[in-house]
Design a protein around this motif. Structure first.
Motif, mmCIF file in Angstrom:
data_model
loop_
_atom_site.group_PDB
_atom_site.id
_atom_site.type_symbol
_atom_site.label_atom_id
_atom_site.label_comp_id
_atom_site.label_asym_id
_atom_site.label_seq_id
_atom_site.Cartn_x
_atom_site.Cartn_y
_atom_site.Cartn_z
ATOM 1 N N ARG A 1 0.983 -1.411 0.306
ATOM 2 C CA ARG A 1 -0.125 -0.433 0.393
ATOM 3 C C ARG A 1 1.021 1.461 -0.040
ATOM 4 O O ARG A 1 1.600 1.240 1.197
ATOM 5 C CB ARG A 1 -1.060 -0.019 0.883
ATOM 6 C CG ARG A 1 -2.072 1.685 1.386
ATOM 7 C CD ARG A 1 -2.949 1.091 2.200
ATOM 8 N NE ARG A 1 -3.435 0.201 1.846
ATOM 9 C CZ ARG A 1 -4.878 -0.382 2.923
ATOM 10 N NH1 ARG A 1 -5.179 -0.210 3.509
ATOM 11 N NH2 ARG A 1 -6.268 -1.190 1.945
ATOM 12 N N VAL A 2 0.882 2.512 -1.027
ATOM 13 C CA VAL A 2 1.752 3.249 -1.285
ATOM 14 C C VAL A 2 0.379 4.441 -0.961
ATOM 15 O O VAL A 2 -0.473 4.552 -1.610
ATOM 16 C CB VAL A 2 2.631 3.134 -2.342
ATOM 17 C CG1 VAL A 2 3.357 2.133 -2.119
ATOM 18 C CG2 VAL A 2 1.342 3.230 -4.249
ATOM 19 N N ALA A 3 1.299 5.551 -0.672
ATOM 20 C CA ALA A 3 0.992 7.161 -1.394
ATOM 21 C C ALA A 3 1.190 8.203 -2.049
ATOM 22 O O ALA A 3 1.965 7.899 -1.663
ATOM 23 C CB ALA A 3 -0.004 7.401 0.589
ATOM 24 N N GLY A 4 0.546 8.316 -2.752
ATOM 25 C CA GLY A 4 1.123 9.544 -3.341
ATOM 26 C C GLY A 4 0.291 10.540 -3.851
ATOM 27 O O GLY A 4 -0.832 10.326 -3.549
ATOM 28 N N ARG A 5 0.350 11.538 -4.229
ATOM 29 C CA ARG A 5 -0.940 13.090 -5.456
ATOM 30 C C ARG A 5 -1.896 12.665 -5.753
ATOM 31 O O ARG A 5 -1.669 13.338 -5.993
ATOM 32 C CB ARG A 5 0.204 14.272 -5.265
ATOM 33 C CG ARG A 5 0.952 14.313 -3.925
ATOM 34 C CD ARG A 5 1.463 15.522 -3.914
ATOM 35 N NE ARG A 5 2.068 16.715 -2.548
ATOM 36 C CZ ARG A 5 1.236 17.578 -2.118
ATOM 37 N NH1 ARG A 5 0.408 17.631 -2.404
ATOM 38 N NH2 ARG A 5 2.182 18.123 -1.005
ATOM 39 N N SER A 6 -0.356 11.652 -7.671
ATOM 40 C CA SER A 6 -1.298 11.055 -8.427
ATOM 41 C C SER A 6 -1.086 9.952 -8.472
ATOM 42 O O SER A 6 -0.389 9.210 -8.602
ATOM 43 C CB SER A 6 -0.929 12.101 -9.210
ATOM 44 O OG SER A 6 0.222 12.192 -9.974
ATOM 45 N N ARG A 7 -2.249 9.961 -9.189
ATOM 46 C CA ARG A 7 -2.221 8.193 -10.419
ATOM 47 C C ARG A 7 -0.886 7.715 -11.101
ATOM 48 O O ARG A 7 -0.906 7.306 -10.759
ATOM 49 C CB ARG A 7 -3.534 7.856 -10.568
ATOM 50 C CG ARG A 7 -3.842 6.125 -11.260
ATOM 51 C CD ARG A 7 -5.393 6.377 -12.059
ATOM 52 N NE ARG A 7 -5.757 5.159 -11.818
ATOM 53 C CZ ARG A 7 -5.184 3.915 -12.940
ATOM 54 N NH1 ARG A 7 -4.538 4.800 -14.244
ATOM 55 N NH2 ARG A 7 -5.281 3.117 -12.784
ATOM 56 N N ASP A 8 -0.590 9.125 -11.479
ATOM 57 C CA ASP A 8 0.882 9.237 -12.259
ATOM 58 C C ASP A 8 2.003 8.465 -11.317
ATOM 59 O O ASP A 8 2.738 7.934 -12.340
ATOM 60 C CB ASP A 8 0.912 10.244 -13.298
ATOM 61 C CG ASP A 8 -0.138 10.762 -14.454
ATOM 62 O OD1 ASP A 8 -0.772 9.937 -14.368
ATOM 63 O OD2 ASP A 8 0.069 11.611 -14.576
ATOM 64 N N GLN A 9 1.827 8.499 -10.135
ATOM 65 C CA GLN A 9 2.921 8.731 -9.655
ATOM 66 C C GLN A 9 2.674 6.985 -9.387
ATOM 67 O O GLN A 9 4.093 6.147 -9.326
ATOM 68 C CB GLN A 9 2.884 9.262 -7.940
ATOM 69 C CG GLN A 9 2.928 10.705 -8.452
ATOM 70 C CD GLN A 9 3.205 11.411 -6.988
ATOM 71 O OE1 GLN A 9 2.303 11.178 -6.515
ATOM 72 N NE2 GLN A 9 4.177 12.726 -7.113
ATOM 73 N N ALA A 10 1.806 6.428 -9.511
ATOM 74 C CA ALA A 10 1.551 4.951 -8.733
ATOM 75 C C ALA A 10 2.533 4.660 -9.868
ATOM 76 O O ALA A 10 2.464 3.669 -10.084
ATOM 77 C CB ALA A 10 0.546 5.054 -8.396
ATOM 78 N N LEU A 11 0.869 4.657 -11.925
ATOM 79 C CA LEU A 11 1.427 4.152 -12.581
ATOM 80 C C LEU A 11 3.108 4.152 -12.915
ATOM 81 O O LEU A 11 3.427 3.215 -13.170
ATOM 82 C CB LEU A 11 1.281 4.665 -14.130
ATOM 83 C CG LEU A 11 -0.644 4.864 -13.879
ATOM 84 C CD1 LEU A 11 -0.621 5.589 -14.552
ATOM 85 C CD2 LEU A 11 -0.685 3.244 -14.102
ATOM 86 N N GLU A 12 3.834 5.298 -12.818
ATOM 87 C CA GLU A 12 5.711 5.823 -12.211
ATOM 88 C C GLU A 12 6.153 4.127 -11.663
ATOM 89 O O GLU A 12 7.250 3.445 -12.545
ATOM 90 C CB GLU A 12 5.969 6.813 -11.906
ATOM 91 C CG GLU A 12 7.381 7.065 -12.216
ATOM 92 C CD GLU A 12 7.505 6.696 -13.685
ATOM 93 O OE1 GLU A 12 6.751 7.157 -14.856
ATOM 94 O OE2 GLU A 12 9.137 6.347 -13.802
#
Length: 195
Positions: A136-147
């Motif tokens: 489970r990770v957290a970030g500001r945008s979906r693009d960061q998770a896709l990266e």
């Protein structure tokens, strides 16, 4: 008075130059032909050796397949059911014992994009004694998770990463949480790092 008389029955021809040029050309063609024939014979001999090795490897593979089928048939007998369960349990324990949190975090550190962080990480031994990581990770945008998923795909330590779900949070610092699942490939001891 001067008389110009030619008594030869055939006119004189200088064939020495002709024989020298054509003889050299024929000799060169003969040499090239000899080289090509030699190359063809050597290639045919090499190919024959390769075909023999392929045939031998196929025979070995067929023998190993037969042995594997025989072993599977023996292990599939009902009297060995308990042995199979114990072997699976033991293999799972070995996989858990060899799991290194240090290596996992080091591998994640190499692929983690900026402004993305891990909230939780849960390894699980799945079929084939492979280790599946539930992150489970957290970030500001979906693009960061896709990266992160793209980077994990290029890493030697992770296989088949998949973004399973995402949730929007009220927290403005980390507004989106993502669930990512991937197979983890542990580094082999002695292959460049401590276990």
């Amino acid at each position: 008075m001067k008389l110009d008389i030619n008594l030869a029955s055939q006119p004189y021809e200088d064939i020495r130059q002709f024989l020298l040029q054509w003889g050299t050309a024929v000799a060169l063609v003969a040499l090239v032909t000899l080289g090509l024939v030699s190359y063809a014979v050597r290639t045919w001999t090499d190919a024959r050796e390769a075909r023999r090795e392929i045939t031998q490897l196929r025979e070995d593979l067929a023998r190993l397949d037969r042995e594997q089928q025989e072993a599977v048939a023996v292990l599939s007998r009902p009297e060995y059911a308990d042995l199979r369960r114990r072997a699976a349990f033991t293999n799972g324990l070995i996989a858990r014992r060899t799991f290194s949190w240090t290596q996992v975090f080091a591998a994640l550190e190499k692929v983690m994009p900026a402004q993305v962080h891990v909230i939780s990480l849960e390894p699980e031994v799945v079929e084939g004694n492979q280790i599946e990581l539930h992150m489970r990770v957290a970030g500001r945008s979906r693009d960061q998770a896709l990266e992160l998923v793209r980077r994990m795909e290029t890493s030697e330590r992770f296989r088949l990463p998949e973004l399973r779900s995402e949730r929007t949070q009220a927290d403005e610092e980390v507004p989106i949480e993502f669930d990512i699942v991937a197979l983890y490939v542990p580094e082999v001891a002695g292959a460049g790092g401590a276990p």
